[in-house]
Write an enzyme that holds these catalytic residues in place. Structure first.
Site, PDB file in Angstrom:
ATOM      1  N   GLY A  46      -5.858   5.450   4.834  1.00  0.00           N
ATOM      2  CA  GLY A  46      -5.161   6.502   3.551  1.00  0.00           C
ATOM      3  C   GLY A  46      -5.447   5.961   2.067  1.00  0.00           C
ATOM      4  O   GLY A  46      -7.262   4.816   2.190  1.00  0.00           O
ATOM      5  N   GLN A  51      -7.286   5.481  -6.371  1.00  0.00           N
ATOM      6  CA  GLN A  51      -8.436   4.983  -5.992  1.00  0.00           C
ATOM      7  C   GLN A  51      -9.605   5.961  -6.392  1.00  0.00           C
ATOM      8  O   GLN A  51     -10.771   5.536  -5.624  1.00  0.00           O
ATOM      9  CB  GLN A  51      -8.792   5.169  -4.100  1.00  0.00           C
ATOM     10  CG  GLN A  51      -6.808   3.847  -4.331  1.00  0.00           C
ATOM     11  CD  GLN A  51      -7.171   3.534  -2.497  1.00  0.00           C
ATOM     12  OE1 GLN A  51      -6.673   4.652  -2.141  1.00  0.00           O
ATOM     13  NE2 GLN A  51      -8.091   2.144  -1.886  1.00  0.00           N
ATOM     14  N   CYS A  97      -8.666  -3.242   1.967  1.00  0.00           N
ATOM     15  CA  CYS A  97      -8.486  -1.924   1.079  1.00  0.00           C
ATOM     16  C   CYS A  97      -9.886  -1.624   0.371  1.00  0.00           C
ATOM     17  O   CYS A  97     -10.687  -2.034   0.047  1.00  0.00           O
ATOM     18  CB  CYS A  97      -7.581  -2.871  -0.321  1.00  0.00           C
ATOM     19  SG  CYS A  97      -7.895  -0.559  -1.641  1.00  0.00           S
ATOM     20  N   LEU A  98     -10.008  -0.318   0.685  1.00  0.00           N
ATOM     21  CA  LEU A  98     -10.869   0.470  -0.336  1.00  0.00           C
ATOM     22  C   LEU A  98     -11.281  -0.167  -1.859  1.00  0.00           C
ATOM     23  O   LEU A  98     -12.786   0.382  -1.803  1.00  0.00           O
ATOM     24  CB  LEU A  98     -11.032   1.842  -0.376  1.00  0.00           C
ATOM     25  CG  LEU A  98     -11.106   2.097   1.919  1.00  0.00           C
ATOM     26  CD1 LEU A  98     -10.724   3.915   1.921  1.00  0.00           C
ATOM     27  CD2 LEU A  98     -12.586   2.021   2.477  1.00  0.00           C
ATOM     28  N   HIS A 139       1.281   0.317   1.285  1.00  0.00           N
ATOM     29  CA  HIS A 139       0.564  -0.051   0.462  1.00  0.00           C
ATOM     30  C   HIS A 139      -0.167   1.200  -0.610  1.00  0.00           C
ATOM     31  O   HIS A 139      -0.888   0.830  -1.689  1.00  0.00           O
ATOM     32  CB  HIS A 139      -0.673  -0.073   1.680  1.00  0.00           C
ATOM     33  CG  HIS A 139      -2.115  -0.660   0.792  1.00  0.00           C
ATOM     34  ND1 HIS A 139      -2.431  -1.348   1.344  1.00  0.00           N
ATOM     35  CD2 HIS A 139      -2.598  -0.310   0.282  1.00  0.00           C
ATOM     36  CE1 HIS A 139      -4.313  -1.386   0.693  1.00  0.00           C
ATOM     37  NE2 HIS A 139      -4.690  -0.791  -0.169  1.00  0.00           N
ATOM     38  N   GLU A 140       0.059   2.313   0.317  1.00  0.00           N
ATOM     39  CA  GLU A 140      -0.705   3.430  -1.141  1.00  0.00           C
ATOM     40  C   GLU A 140       0.365   3.548  -1.854  1.00  0.00           C
ATOM     41  O   GLU A 140      -0.717   4.666  -2.906  1.00  0.00           O
ATOM     42  CB  GLU A 140      -0.656   4.690   0.336  1.00  0.00           C
ATOM     43  CG  GLU A 140      -2.111   4.515   0.681  1.00  0.00           C
ATOM     44  CD  GLU A 140      -3.071   4.145   0.953  1.00  0.00           C
ATOM     45  OE1 GLU A 140      -4.104   4.429  -0.600  1.00  0.00           O
ATOM     46  OE2 GLU A 140      -3.752   3.652   1.660  1.00  0.00           O
ATOM     47  N   HIS A 143      -0.909   1.818  -4.966  1.00  0.00           N
ATOM     48  CA  HIS A 143      -1.659   1.759  -5.612  1.00  0.00           C
ATOM     49  C   HIS A 143      -0.384   2.936  -6.227  1.00  0.00           C
ATOM     50  O   HIS A 143      -1.297   2.702  -7.592  1.00  0.00           O
ATOM     51  CB  HIS A 143      -2.125   2.540  -5.021  1.00  0.00           C
ATOM     52  CG  HIS A 143      -3.815   2.091  -4.091  1.00  0.00           C
ATOM     53  ND1 HIS A 143      -4.680   1.210  -4.933  1.00  0.00           N
ATOM     54  CD2 HIS A 143      -4.425   1.598  -3.149  1.00  0.00           C
ATOM     55  CE1 HIS A 143      -5.521   0.570  -3.694  1.00  0.00           C
ATOM     56  NE2 HIS A 143      -5.038   1.065  -2.581  1.00  0.00           N
TER      57      HIS A 143
HETATM   58 NI    NI Z   1      -6.027   0.525  -1.107  1.00  0.00          NI
END
Ligand code: NI
Length: 169
Positions: A46, A51, A97-98, A139-140, A143
């Site tokens: 995702g 991000q 998380c990236l 989660h997304e 963000h």
């Molecule tokens: Ni994330």
């Protein structure tokens, strides 16, 4: 479709509330295509526009069926997503998380959600999600509101090299 750079904390864009998308133009189409490419290259399951440094309400999610590993992965593109929790039940799961590299955390999330928004052409979409897919959407969408998983985590740690990998989001 170039892969974009994934921004990490403490980049302020990750703390910003992203603006709604109002124009489904060529720039948006390019952003979506680049986000899909970036998510796949990471690899992740995702990605939110924040991000890649774009403060707009766009998320992409690509995830297979938990019950059936053979089933093809499904790609979701949701513009202006709105989340509704549809279950009183919650579940604690381990997230990475990236944009927060090198950390994992235990996060309690709703077990089931409905996501309403628009597809890449501005048409309405509704998605019902449970389990891991529901977690990824939560989660997304966090963000897009400037929230990262470590804000919600009850426990955060640096994984040991032998620790099993977690799908990044
Ligand atoms: Ni994330």
């Amino acid at each position: 479709m170039p892969v974009r750079t994934i921004v990490t904390l403490p980049d302020p864009v990750l703390r910003r509330k992203a603006r709604p998308v109002t124009s489904f133009d060529g720039n948006l189409q390019t952003l979506i295509d680049d986000m899909i490419e970036t998510m796949r290259a990471a690899p992740g399951v995702g990605l939110a526009a924040s991000q890649v440094g774009v403060s707009e309400r766009v998320i992409v999610v690509e995830y297979g069926d938990e019950e059936d590993e053979e089933a093809p992965k499904k790609l979701y593109v949701v513009i202006n997503p709105e989340l509704k929790v549809t279950s009183d039940e919650t579940e604690i799961g381990v997230e990475g998380c990236l944009s927060v590299p090198g950390l994992l955390g235990e996060v309690e999330r709703a077990l089931a959600v409905k996501v309403k928004g628009q597809n890449r052409h501005g048409q309405p979409v509704k998605i019902k999600a449970q389990g891991w897919l529901a977690r990824i959407f939560q989660h997304e969408i966090d963000h897009l509101n400037g929230v990262v998983f470590t804000d919600r985590a009850t426990k955060v740690w640096k994984p040991e090299p032998e620790e099993p990998l977690v799908d990044n989001v």
